[in-house]
Scaffold this motif. Structure first.
Motif, mmCIF file in Angstrom:
data_model
loop_
_atom_site.group_PDB
_atom_site.id
_atom_site.type_symbol
_atom_site.label_atom_id
_atom_site.label_comp_id
_atom_site.label_asym_id
_atom_site.label_seq_id
_atom_site.Cartn_x
_atom_site.Cartn_y
_atom_site.Cartn_z
ATOM 1 N N ILE A 318 0.836 -1.207 0.000
ATOM 2 C CA ILE A 318 0.000 0.000 0.000
ATOM 3 C C ILE A 318 0.870 1.257 0.000
ATOM 4 N N SER A 319 1.935 1.242 0.825
ATOM 5 C CA SER A 319 2.834 2.404 0.895
ATOM 6 C C SER A 319 3.559 2.621 -0.434
ATOM 7 N N SER A 320 3.933 1.524 -1.114
ATOM 8 C CA SER A 320 4.638 1.647 -2.396
ATOM 9 C C SER A 320 3.736 2.279 -3.450
ATOM 10 N N TRP A 321 2.500 1.799 -3.564
ATOM 11 C CA TRP A 321 1.589 2.371 -4.551
ATOM 12 C C TRP A 321 1.220 3.814 -4.200
ATOM 13 N N ALA A 322 1.171 4.107 -2.899
ATOM 14 C CA ALA A 322 0.906 5.484 -2.489
ATOM 15 C C ALA A 322 2.066 6.399 -2.877
ATOM 16 N N ALA A 323 3.306 5.915 -2.752
ATOM 17 C CA ALA A 323 4.471 6.713 -3.144
ATOM 18 C C ALA A 323 4.490 6.954 -4.657
ATOM 19 N N ILE A 324 4.135 5.931 -5.432
ATOM 20 C CA ILE A 324 4.091 6.094 -6.887
ATOM 21 C C ILE A 324 3.003 7.090 -7.269
ATOM 22 N N LEU A 365 10.411 4.473 -9.817
ATOM 23 C CA LEU A 365 9.980 4.099 -8.462
ATOM 24 C C LEU A 365 9.454 2.670 -8.440
ATOM 25 N N TRP A 366 8.666 2.301 -9.457
ATOM 26 C CA TRP A 366 8.105 0.940 -9.488
ATOM 27 C C TRP A 366 9.201 -0.100 -9.569
ATOM 28 N N ARG A 367 10.216 0.134 -10.424
ATOM 29 C CA ARG A 367 11.323 -0.825 -10.566
ATOM 30 C C ARG A 367 12.144 -0.905 -9.280
ATOM 31 N N THR A 368 12.370 0.245 -8.650
ATOM 32 C CA THR A 368 13.157 0.254 -7.411
ATOM 33 C C THR A 368 12.425 -0.504 -6.292
#
Length: 375
Positions: A318-324, A365-368
């Protein structure tokens, strides 16, 4: 060590009775009688629901004993039995109200043994099971010329015990102590059977908790079995001391052991040997239940840890998709403020360039995050 009056020798009996309520119409004690028989030399002499006549016959002849079986007697019925056999009022109270902790008490020359019975509840699925075991209660009151078994619950049948003993005249010839042993042996053997049936369920829970295919662990099932194991421990563990006393084990208990003596001097020793065998079976069952308890505790901790890890994984996603999503949101917010002096807003290629920049940043960001196992 203080001397304890010996069981199975004629002596003084308590004559007190629990007062009955005069407003309640009397209920015949025979309604609670399952079976009643007189045994002489290990052989059954008669069948009768009239336990008073059976007891009178034994005491007039001076031979044999009465085995009376009762099922869920009420207070008046038990008072009638107590009046005939000379039972202590405290024994009557415990026998009527049930829900007693397994225990062994000595009232003058009468032994009072409480046993908790356990039966395994068949179930098609662990998810729909509400109970794994059901409990009942058996109380055994034994004197020199009688033994009374009082049953509470639907899973406390003793017909097989009586029939088996009636074909073992040598064993039944040892007197009421042989009946006490047979009932205790039946109950303890049922413990071992229930624990053996539970093993497959515990193995299934263990497989599901540690299986990679089951990401969603139902902790309620683990808690259910943990509760049932605690119920088993409440039935098994307190019984260890009474059996140790009945087997004459002086080193295992603080209380004085109870010795069974009849007309033949070797009978007391023989009965104690039988009770030692029952105590060994109980110890084996207690060890198995303790092992299940440890396994379930481990599974409970593992399931809680697995749920916590799954929650952390979900939060990272959830945090990753929020950052993207924050990147295009921030850029759109900046250029959506509509200031007059923003050179890029008057450039013909500003819109596609900003879209390309947002796409590039989101891709990076997605790849990282994926490389770091956050996605």
């Amino acid at each position: 060590m203080p001397s304890i009056p010996r069981m199975l020798q004629p002596g003084n009996r308590g004559s007190g009775r629990t007062p009955a309520d005069p407003r309640t119409p009397p209920v015949p004690a025979a309604r609670a009688v399952v079976d009643c028989g007189v045994y002489v030399g290990g052989v059954r002499q008669q069948n009768s629901n009239d336990f008073r006549r059976a007891l009178r016959q034994v005491r007039e002849s001076g031979e044999g004993f009465v085995w009376l079986g009762l099922h869920h007697p009420d207070e008046r019925q038990m008072n009638n039995v107590a009046e005939a056999f000379g039972l202590h009022p405290l024994m009557v109270e415990d026998a009527v109200h049930a829900h007693q902790r397994p225990k062994l008490e000595l009232y003058d020359d009468t032994v009072f043994l409480v046993l908790r019975t356990i039966s395994y509840v068949d179930h098609d699925s662990l998810e729909v099971a509400n109970d794994i075991v059901e409990t009942g209660e058996i109380m055994v009151l034994a004197g020199s010329d009688f033994v009374i078994t009082v049953r509470h619950g639907d899973h406390t049948h003793l017909a097989g015990v009586r029939q088996r003993l009636e074909h073992m005249t040598d064993q039944l010839g040892l007197g009421p102590a042989a009946v006490v042993h047979a009932v205790a042996d039946r109950v303890v053997d049922s413990y071992l059977a229930v624990v053996s049936e539970m093993e497959s369920d515990v193995d299934e829970i263990e497989e599901r908790v540690f299986s990679a295919k089951h990401n969603d662990v139902d902790i309620d099932v683990v808690y259910l079995f943990k509760r049932e194991v605690l119920e088993l421990q409440r039935a098994l563990n307190p019984l260890a001391v009474p059996l140790a006393r009945l087997s004459g084990n002086k080193s295992a208990v603080d209380a004085a052991p109870i010795h069974f003596e009849t007309q033949v001097s070797s009978n007391g020793k023989e009965i104690r040997r039988h009770f030692r065998d029952v105590a060994d079976h109980l110890t084996q069952t207690i060890d198995l239940v303790a092992e299940y308890d440890e396994r379930l505790t481990t599974l409970l901790n593992a399931a809680a840890t697995k749920v916590s890890i799954q929650q952390n994984t979900d939060m990272r996603k959830i945090s990753s998709w929020a950052a993207i999503a924050a990147v295009p949101t921030a850029i759109a917010g900046i250029y959506g403020m509509n200031f007059d002096h923003m050179p890029e807003t008057h450039w013909a290629y500003s819109y596609p360039v900003l879209l390309l920049i947002m796409a590039c940043i989101c891709t990076v960001l997605w790849r990282t995050l994926r490389r770091n196992h956050w996605l």
